[in-house]
Write a protein that holds these residues in place. Sequence first.
Motif, PDB file in Angstrom:
ATOM      1  N   ALA A 109     -60.324  38.124  -8.145  1.00  0.00           N
ATOM      2  CA  ALA A 109     -61.541  37.556  -7.805  1.00  0.00           C
ATOM      3  C   ALA A 109     -62.668  38.195  -8.344  1.00  0.00           C
ATOM      4  O   ALA A 109     -63.774  37.509  -9.001  1.00  0.00           O
ATOM      5  CB  ALA A 109     -61.694  37.721  -6.450  1.00  0.00           C
ATOM      6  N   GLY A 110     -62.740  39.887  -8.605  1.00  0.00           N
ATOM      7  CA  GLY A 110     -63.740  40.418  -9.314  1.00  0.00           C
ATOM      8  C   GLY A 110     -63.893  40.057 -10.867  1.00  0.00           C
ATOM      9  O   GLY A 110     -65.013  39.800 -11.156  1.00  0.00           O
ATOM     10  N   VAL A 111     -62.620  40.010 -11.571  1.00  0.00           N
ATOM     11  CA  VAL A 111     -62.954  39.645 -12.912  1.00  0.00           C
ATOM     12  C   VAL A 111     -63.181  38.225 -13.220  1.00  0.00           C
ATOM     13  O   VAL A 111     -64.013  37.976 -14.058  1.00  0.00           O
ATOM     14  CB  VAL A 111     -61.439  39.884 -13.265  1.00  0.00           C
ATOM     15  N   ARG A 112     -62.826  37.468 -12.091  1.00  0.00           N
ATOM     16  CA  ARG A 112     -63.071  35.916 -12.403  1.00  0.00           C
ATOM     17  C   ARG A 112     -64.891  35.849 -12.268  1.00  0.00           C
ATOM     18  O   ARG A 112     -65.337  35.063 -13.034  1.00  0.00           O
ATOM     19  CB  ARG A 112     -62.408  35.025 -11.609  1.00  0.00           C
ATOM     20  N   THR A 113     -65.212  36.522 -11.294  1.00  0.00           N
ATOM     21  CA  THR A 113     -66.782  36.520 -10.982  1.00  0.00           C
ATOM     22  C   THR A 113     -67.688  37.070 -12.196  1.00  0.00           C
ATOM     23  O   THR A 113     -68.485  36.455 -12.533  1.00  0.00           O
ATOM     24  CB  THR A 113     -67.418  37.167  -9.848  1.00  0.00           C
ATOM     25  N   ILE A 114     -67.248  38.507 -12.648  1.00  0.00           N
ATOM     26  CA  ILE A 114     -67.858  38.948 -13.627  1.00  0.00           C
ATOM     27  C   ILE A 114     -67.944  38.035 -15.235  1.00  0.00           C
ATOM     28  O   ILE A 114     -68.735  37.792 -15.847  1.00  0.00           O
ATOM     29  CB  ILE A 114     -67.434  40.543 -14.000  1.00  0.00           C
ATOM     30  N   ALA A 115     -66.576  37.576 -15.139  1.00  0.00           N
ATOM     31  CA  ALA A 115     -66.423  36.831 -16.576  1.00  0.00           C
ATOM     32  C   ALA A 115     -67.266  35.416 -16.544  1.00  0.00           C
ATOM     33  O   ALA A 115     -67.890  35.001 -17.678  1.00  0.00           O
ATOM     34  CB  ALA A 115     -64.930  36.339 -16.736  1.00  0.00           C
ATOM     35  N   HIS A 116     -67.381  35.064 -15.618  1.00  0.00           N
ATOM     36  CA  HIS A 116     -68.342  33.595 -15.225  1.00  0.00           C
ATOM     37  C   HIS A 116     -69.984  34.220 -15.542  1.00  0.00           C
ATOM     38  O   HIS A 116     -70.463  33.281 -16.161  1.00  0.00           O
ATOM     39  CB  HIS A 116     -67.900  33.087 -13.749  1.00  0.00           C
ATOM     40  N   ARG A 117     -70.301  35.013 -14.867  1.00  0.00           N
ATOM     41  CA  ARG A 117     -71.573  35.505 -15.100  1.00  0.00           C
ATOM     42  C   ARG A 117     -72.006  35.923 -16.424  1.00  0.00           C
ATOM     43  O   ARG A 117     -73.019  35.872 -16.919  1.00  0.00           O
ATOM     44  CB  ARG A 117     -72.011  36.608 -13.965  1.00  0.00           C
ATOM     45  N   LEU A 118     -70.881  36.707 -16.872  1.00  0.00           N
ATOM     46  CA  LEU A 118     -71.337  36.973 -18.390  1.00  0.00           C
ATOM     47  C   LEU A 118     -71.152  36.003 -19.514  1.00  0.00           C
ATOM     48  O   LEU A 118     -71.756  36.120 -20.560  1.00  0.00           O
ATOM     49  CB  LEU A 118     -69.947  38.153 -18.892  1.00  0.00           C
ATOM     50  N   SER A 119     -70.494  34.648 -19.011  1.00  0.00           N
ATOM     51  CA  SER A 119     -70.650  33.578 -20.168  1.00  0.00           C
ATOM     52  C   SER A 119     -71.949  32.859 -19.783  1.00  0.00           C
ATOM     53  O   SER A 119     -72.237  32.101 -20.774  1.00  0.00           O
ATOM     54  CB  SER A 119     -69.634  32.658 -19.663  1.00  0.00           C
ATOM     55  N   LEU A 120     -72.805  33.151 -18.860  1.00  0.00           N
ATOM     56  CA  LEU A 120     -74.145  32.487 -18.831  1.00  0.00           C
ATOM     57  C   LEU A 120     -75.176  33.377 -19.366  1.00  0.00           C
ATOM     58  O   LEU A 120     -75.027  34.486 -19.764  1.00  0.00           O
ATOM     59  CB  LEU A 120     -74.493  32.155 -17.318  1.00  0.00           C
ATOM     60  N   PRO A 121     -76.125  32.463 -19.664  1.00  0.00           N
ATOM     61  CA  PRO A 121     -77.399  33.347 -20.458  1.00  0.00           C
ATOM     62  C   PRO A 121     -78.014  34.241 -19.390  1.00  0.00           C
ATOM     63  O   PRO A 121     -78.080  34.060 -18.266  1.00  0.00           O
ATOM     64  CB  PRO A 121     -78.513  32.024 -20.814  1.00  0.00           C
ATOM     65  N   VAL A 122     -78.767  35.242 -20.101  1.00  0.00           N
ATOM     66  CA  VAL A 122     -79.294  36.347 -19.188  1.00  0.00           C
ATOM     67  C   VAL A 122     -80.395  35.739 -18.528  1.00  0.00           C
ATOM     68  O   VAL A 122     -81.351  34.835 -18.930  1.00  0.00           O
ATOM     69  CB  VAL A 122     -79.793  37.513 -19.909  1.00  0.00           C
ATOM     70  N   GLY A 123     -80.528  35.942 -17.006  1.00  0.00           N
ATOM     71  CA  GLY A 123     -81.625  35.540 -16.211  1.00  0.00           C
ATOM     72  C   GLY A 123     -81.418  34.002 -15.852  1.00  0.00           C
ATOM     73  O   GLY A 123     -82.163  33.455 -14.867  1.00  0.00           O
ATOM     74  N   GLU A 124     -80.441  33.401 -15.981  1.00  0.00           N
ATOM     75  CA  GLU A 124     -80.253  32.041 -15.452  1.00  0.00           C
ATOM     76  C   GLU A 124     -79.807  31.941 -14.104  1.00  0.00           C
ATOM     77  O   GLU A 124     -79.081  32.730 -13.473  1.00  0.00           O
ATOM     78  CB  GLU A 124     -78.739  31.379 -16.462  1.00  0.00           C
ATOM     79  N   LYS A 125     -80.504  31.131 -13.368  1.00  0.00           N
ATOM     80  CA  LYS A 125     -80.279  31.063 -11.712  1.00  0.00           C
ATOM     81  C   LYS A 125     -79.041  30.422 -11.514  1.00  0.00           C
ATOM     82  O   LYS A 125     -78.531  29.496 -12.175  1.00  0.00           O
ATOM     83  CB  LYS A 125     -81.538  30.369 -11.097  1.00  0.00           C
ATOM     84  N   GLY A 126     -78.618  30.752 -10.274  1.00  0.00           N
ATOM     85  CA  GLY A 126     -77.076  30.301  -9.947  1.00  0.00           C
ATOM     86  C   GLY A 126     -77.560  29.171  -8.768  1.00  0.00           C
ATOM     87  O   GLY A 126     -78.759  29.268  -8.379  1.00  0.00           O
ATOM     88  N   GLY A 127     -76.357  28.716  -8.140  1.00  0.00           N
ATOM     89  CA  GLY A 127     -76.586  28.021  -7.074  1.00  0.00           C
ATOM     90  C   GLY A 127     -76.189  28.489  -5.995  1.00  0.00           C
ATOM     91  O   GLY A 127     -75.720  29.733  -5.921  1.00  0.00           O
ATOM     92  N   LYS A 128     -75.872  27.584  -4.914  1.00  0.00           N
ATOM     93  CA  LYS A 128     -75.099  28.043  -3.602  1.00  0.00           C
ATOM     94  C   LYS A 128     -73.679  28.229  -3.834  1.00  0.00           C
ATOM     95  O   LYS A 128     -73.152  29.168  -2.980  1.00  0.00           O
ATOM     96  CB  LYS A 128     -75.481  26.978  -2.620  1.00  0.00           C
ATOM     97  N   ARG A 129     -73.116  27.719  -4.689  1.00  0.00           N
ATOM     98  CA  ARG A 129     -71.620  27.708  -4.788  1.00  0.00           C
ATOM     99  C   ARG A 129     -71.166  28.615  -5.998  1.00  0.00           C
ATOM    100  O   ARG A 129     -70.003  28.644  -6.140  1.00  0.00           O
ATOM    101  CB  ARG A 129     -71.176  26.223  -4.761  1.00  0.00           C
ATOM    102  N   ALA A 130     -72.093  29.027  -7.132  1.00  0.00           N
ATOM    103  CA  ALA A 130     -71.654  29.618  -8.089  1.00  0.00           C
ATOM    104  C   ALA A 130     -72.996  30.753  -8.409  1.00  0.00           C
ATOM    105  O   ALA A 130     -73.922  30.116  -8.363  1.00  0.00           O
ATOM    106  CB  ALA A 130     -71.391  28.580  -9.285  1.00  0.00           C
ATOM    107  N   PRO A 131     -72.784  31.735  -8.706  1.00  0.00           N
ATOM    108  CA  PRO A 131     -73.748  32.625  -9.140  1.00  0.00           C
ATOM    109  C   PRO A 131     -74.226  32.646 -10.532  1.00  0.00           C
ATOM    110  O   PRO A 131     -73.368  31.927 -11.388  1.00  0.00           O
ATOM    111  CB  PRO A 131     -72.957  34.118  -9.028  1.00  0.00           C
ATOM    112  N   GLY A 132     -75.391  32.917 -10.611  1.00  0.00           N
ATOM    113  CA  GLY A 132     -76.007  32.866 -12.251  1.00  0.00           C
ATOM    114  C   GLY A 132     -75.567  33.971 -13.166  1.00  0.00           C
ATOM    115  O   GLY A 132     -74.877  34.725 -12.689  1.00  0.00           O
ATOM    116  N   GLY A 133     -76.612  33.910 -14.010  1.00  0.00           N
ATOM    117  CA  GLY A 133     -76.272  35.036 -15.132  1.00  0.00           C
ATOM    118  C   GLY A 133     -76.893  36.232 -14.453  1.00  0.00           C
ATOM    119  O   GLY A 133     -77.625  36.386 -13.353  1.00  0.00           O
ATOM    120  N   TYR A 134     -76.846  37.299 -15.350  1.00  0.00           N
ATOM    121  CA  TYR A 134     -77.126  38.722 -14.945  1.00  0.00           C
ATOM    122  C   TYR A 134     -78.710  38.753 -15.144  1.00  0.00           C
ATOM    123  O   TYR A 134     -79.234  38.015 -16.086  1.00  0.00           O
ATOM    124  CB  TYR A 134     -76.316  39.797 -15.505  1.00  0.00           C
ATOM    125  N   ARG A 135     -79.581  39.654 -14.437  1.00  0.00           N
ATOM    126  CA  ARG A 135     -80.781  39.493 -14.500  1.00  0.00           C
ATOM    127  C   ARG A 135     -81.452  40.011 -15.836  1.00  0.00           C
ATOM    128  O   ARG A 135     -82.350  39.847 -16.088  1.00  0.00           O
ATOM    129  CB  ARG A 135     -81.233  40.646 -13.275  1.00  0.00           C
TER     130      ARG A 135
END
Length: 542
Positions: A109-135
């Motif tokens: 679960a930790g690997v999936r979450t980090i990989a998903h957030r790393l694939s998003l642009p920095v600063g992108e906001k997330g939703g209620k069901r999926a986290p966004g990118g890192y700050r």
Amino acid sequence: MGGLREMAVPFVALGPSGVAVRDRLKHLTAEDEKVLRLVGDLLGTLASRDLRARCAAGLDHDTEEWALRKRALTEESSSRWAGSITKATHDQWALARRGQLAHIQSLEAGVRTIAHRLSLPVGEKGGKRAPGGYRSKQEWFVKTRRLHVLADRLDAARADHEAGVVHVVRGGKRLLTTRHHLDAARITEEQWRTRWQAGRRFLQADGESGKRFGNETIRVTCDGEVSLKLPAPLAHLANAPHGRYALASRVAFAHRGAQWRDRVQANRAVAYRIHEDTVRGRWYLTASWTIPPVKTVPLAAARANGLVGVDTNADHLAAWRLDKHGNPVGEPLRFGFDLSGTAQHRDAQVRHALIRLLHWAKRHGLSIAIEDLDFTAEKTREKHGRRKKFRKLISGMPVSKLRARLVSMAAELGITIVAVDPAYTSKWGAQHWQTPLTTTTRKITRHDAAAVAIGRRALGYLVRRRTAPPLHDQSDRAGHRTVQAAPEVPGREEPRPRIPGPRTRSASAGCGANAGDQDAQHRSGRPAEHEFWQQDSLPLSL
């Protein structure tokens, strides 16, 4: 509504399958304590050796290998002690195996979450069901390194699981780690050594049906006399016939003592465990036995008189009574507990809160509805990120202990426990129930509203409250069909059919003197138009 997950159906929780009671071994002599420590140390050494052999066998273990281990232990102790040691070894290996699988799932679960957030642009906001990118880029870089660390740990854990390798510490890993932090634990090396030796002793024996008093290894008679079979190397310490040692202490189980006495009188199996509390300087004897599964009542019977909805929180249980139609009755109650301090203090706090809740439900003859909580996948560091306070909150909630104690204590009092899906209970409860139930003299919290939502879900109703009917100056004065109808009623969400009749405040719809006689109504084309006092219309031929 398409994004909501499918919710599980409420079910009646099964009762406990075993019982354990404990009593203190008082008035032990110095010789008694010496013999108990010698026997425990000897058997603990054999248990450690057997556990090492079991872990080395891994997935290749079979009945022949088990028989060889048991024969080797029998030569140094006895056949019954050997059976207890090998059974405890198998249970400990299986527990470590389940913990290893849970650790793998947490790493995945930790690997999936980090990989998903790393694939998003920095600063992108997330939703209620999926986290966004890192700050920030700095956080993004740190998480890339952590991803490699978790991936390496995951590969190693998977390799161990496939090979059947488990890592077990007899005495506890936490106590072992404390050895390197004695100042923080505020204990001396001698105190730690005493606890370590006590934790690694082995003084437990499985029961045997048909044998005298249900256990030949550790025997407790009906009048509370305790004796144990000495291993072969310590047989010279016996003070009773047949190589046994009788303790000077006598036990009398205050809780379930009658049940225990009935079992030993009938020579039914009872397992015993003797352990030392080095902090208090006391010895305890724990008796345990299995009980037949309690026959659960049907869900419809549990709902018959309504029930009590209970919302579990970090410092209290919020409860509210609901009738069979899903309406809150009376005032909400709160059963608080304090989870600070030692493990014994926390356990006592949970037990006291539960017994007050159960006694209240027993007085009203009601079942209890509670969420089927499971935070094993919800407290990961990667999922909640910077929300340290929330992670600490859910990590501190004794979910499994509270659930096990509630089921066991409720079965003793004859109270049915209904488990429901916890999805959206706090959110929907606050949305639909917090404001309507709040008055000028009563402040309703989200937890109280969640208790109502839990109770309604257990009763089979929707969480949302009854929809208010239209005003009396609208077309349908009797109100439209509400969501309060039973789930099996067809068309419960459809508009209410129109009721013919007058729409005046003096006579409600369908309640007039001539309500059923359409000819008596002053309507076009009805005989009532041609009374003697009415003037006929002019003929069209004129």
